[in-house]
Design a protein around this motif. Sequence first.
Motif, short mmCIF file in Angstrom:
data_model
loop_
_atom_site.label_atom_id
_atom_site.label_comp_id
_atom_site.label_asym_id
_atom_site.label_seq_id
_atom_site.Cartn_x
_atom_site.Cartn_y
_atom_site.Cartn_z
N GLY A 186 0.80 -1.22 0.00
CA GLY A 186 0.00 0.00 0.00
C GLY A 186 0.83 1.27 0.00
O GLY A 186 0.52 2.22 0.72
N ILE A 187 1.88 1.32 -0.83
CA ILE A 187 2.77 2.49 -0.85
C ILE A 187 2.45 3.38 -2.04
O ILE A 187 1.85 2.95 -3.03
N THR A 188 2.87 4.63 -1.95
CA THR A 188 2.68 5.60 -3.03
C THR A 188 3.87 5.55 -3.98
O THR A 188 4.91 4.95 -3.70
N TYR A 189 3.72 6.22 -5.14
CA TYR A 189 4.82 6.29 -6.09
C TYR A 189 6.00 7.07 -5.51
O TYR A 189 7.16 6.77 -5.80
N THR A 190 5.71 8.07 -4.71
CA THR A 190 6.79 8.84 -4.08
C THR A 190 7.59 7.96 -3.12
O THR A 190 8.83 8.03 -3.08
N GLN A 191 6.91 7.11 -2.35
CA GLN A 191 7.61 6.19 -1.45
C GLN A 191 8.47 5.20 -2.23
O GLN A 191 9.59 4.88 -1.84
N LEU A 192 7.93 4.71 -3.35
CA LEU A 192 8.71 3.80 -4.18
C LEU A 192 9.94 4.49 -4.75
O LEU A 192 11.04 3.93 -4.76
N GLY A 193 9.75 5.73 -5.23
CA GLY A 193 10.89 6.48 -5.74
C GLY A 193 11.93 6.73 -4.67
O GLY A 193 13.14 6.68 -4.92
N ALA A 194 11.48 7.00 -3.43
CA ALA A 194 12.41 7.22 -2.33
C ALA A 194 13.22 5.96 -2.04
O ALA A 194 14.43 6.02 -1.77
N LEU A 195 12.56 4.80 -2.11
CA LEU A 195 13.28 3.54 -1.89
C LEU A 195 14.36 3.33 -2.94
O LEU A 195 15.49 2.95 -2.62
N ARG A 196 14.04 3.60 -4.21
CA ARG A 196 15.04 3.42 -5.26
C ARG A 196 16.19 4.41 -5.10
O ARG A 196 17.33 4.10 -5.46
N GLY B 77 8.79 9.95 -8.82
CA GLY B 77 7.66 9.47 -8.03
C GLY B 77 6.72 10.60 -7.66
O GLY B 77 5.48 10.43 -7.72
N ALA B 78 7.28 11.75 -7.28
CA ALA B 78 6.43 12.90 -6.96
C ALA B 78 5.68 13.39 -8.19
O ALA B 78 4.49 13.75 -8.11
N VAL B 79 6.36 13.40 -9.35
CA VAL B 79 5.70 13.81 -10.59
C VAL B 79 4.55 12.86 -10.92
O VAL B 79 3.46 13.28 -11.33
N ALA B 80 4.78 11.55 -10.73
CA ALA B 80 3.73 10.57 -11.02
C ALA B 80 2.54 10.74 -10.09
O ALA B 80 1.38 10.61 -10.51
N ASP B 81 2.79 11.05 -8.81
CA ASP B 81 1.69 11.26 -7.87
C ASP B 81 0.90 12.53 -8.19
O ASP B 81 -0.32 12.57 -8.05
N LEU B 82 1.61 13.58 -8.63
CA LEU B 82 0.96 14.87 -8.86
C LEU B 82 0.30 14.98 -10.23
O LEU B 82 -0.81 15.51 -10.36
N TYR B 83 0.99 14.47 -11.27
CA TYR B 83 0.53 14.70 -12.63
C TYR B 83 0.16 13.43 -13.39
O TYR B 83 -0.48 13.50 -14.44
N GLY B 84 0.58 12.27 -12.91
CA GLY B 84 0.29 11.03 -13.60
C GLY B 84 1.56 10.34 -14.08
O GLY B 84 2.61 10.97 -14.27
N LEU B 85 1.46 9.04 -14.29
CA LEU B 85 2.63 8.25 -14.68
C LEU B 85 3.16 8.62 -16.06
O LEU B 85 4.34 8.42 -16.35
N SER B 86 2.31 9.15 -16.92
CA SER B 86 2.75 9.50 -18.28
C SER B 86 3.90 10.50 -18.27
O SER B 86 4.79 10.46 -19.13
#
Length: 422
Positions: free
Chosen positions: A63-73, A381-390
């Motif tokens: 249940g993690i966000t894209y920002t959390q995933l980006g932080a892990l990487r 990850g922040a961009v994906a959360d704010l604007y979308g994965l595209s």
Amino acid sequence: MDASNTRGAAAVNPSSDPPPSAPATPEPSRGRILTLLAAGHGVTHWFYGILTVSLPLITRDFGITYTQLGALRSVERVSNIISITASGLATDFLKDRKGILLLSLVWPSLFFSLQGFSTTFLVFGALLCTQALAGGFMWHAPARAVIGDRFPDRMGFALGVHAMGGNLAASIGPVVVGAVLAWVTWRTVFAFQFLPGIVTALFLWLLLPRLGHAPRDRRNVSYGRALRSDVLTNFPLIGVTVVAGLRSIGENLIPTFLPLYLSVEMKMGTAAIGIYLGCLALVGTVFAPIVGHMSDRWGRKSTIFISLLTGGLLIGSIPLFPSGWLLLPVVSLGGMALFAVGPIIQASGLEHAPKDIWGAAQTFMDVGRSSFSLVFPLIAGAVADLYGLSYTFYLFAIVNLVAAATILIVPRARTPIKDLKT
């Protein structure tokens, strides 16, 4: 008495020739060594391919966000930098590089298996970062140095073959595991991943010869002075490192966010995602030795520029295509930028440094490109959360085009590889 002396002489100096000494064990051909190194490289990328195709399930499970995933990487990159630094120094100083290669297979296989038993995202992340401390990035410096020693005249092609082993595993892994994940959980798949690394390490231990480092040609020059003059203040090498760093941003972003894009935006299952990721790596597998040969014949700079420019435009256009037969070839050809051009950039960097400190030169390049990737996964990850994965693909395209422009202004090699002593 003469007869006695004759018999004594015959006893001391028999007429028959002495038995021949046992023949020395022949040194394996450089083609065989390259094949074994490519196979080992494939195993290090096998783990990475399994991780990428499993990311949609892992993010959903924890249940993690894209920002959390980006932080892990991004944090994982810190472990990579430590691994790269240790590997580069060991490559220059240890008498036998084979031990480094074996460690980079056994260590990640064990910790990758343990990730399958993670109870929380924090435990999973800690195990992933521990795996990276002596993981696949530790493989590169000794393997590339060995290849450079044995293929000074065809280094681009040989590094391309070495990369082909990694890319082949990265293309097969997602397809196979993507299909298996329809029947078992990602945790079960991870739990059995200790087998590939340990089995391959055993084979390489038995089949590879001793892989010593090149002798230092400048006995009166200290390692520290050579490091300062030929690496840290080597502006052509610094320029190539910047290009490698910009390119590595996409290498880290696309395998992380492409499976999420296909799962969330395109509503694909793990089997279909595995096919897309497999094709992404497969084209890189096919093109790696071809692009390497082209760079040997026509020059590194022009080959790198064309590859980065083409790949940036292709990957950046992914959101413009619907799923299906139109999107698959675009993703596949984009693999040329992600996988095929990497060995050529590495060969270009090595041509700017003397052979006896190639370990340090590779460490400098790998630390530089990992440093570029420290922040960008978090930004993506922040961009994906704010604007979308595209928008992560547009970000990749911009960075790749900047890398293509940068390679054009990098000065020529000041220490051509053909002029180095062997």
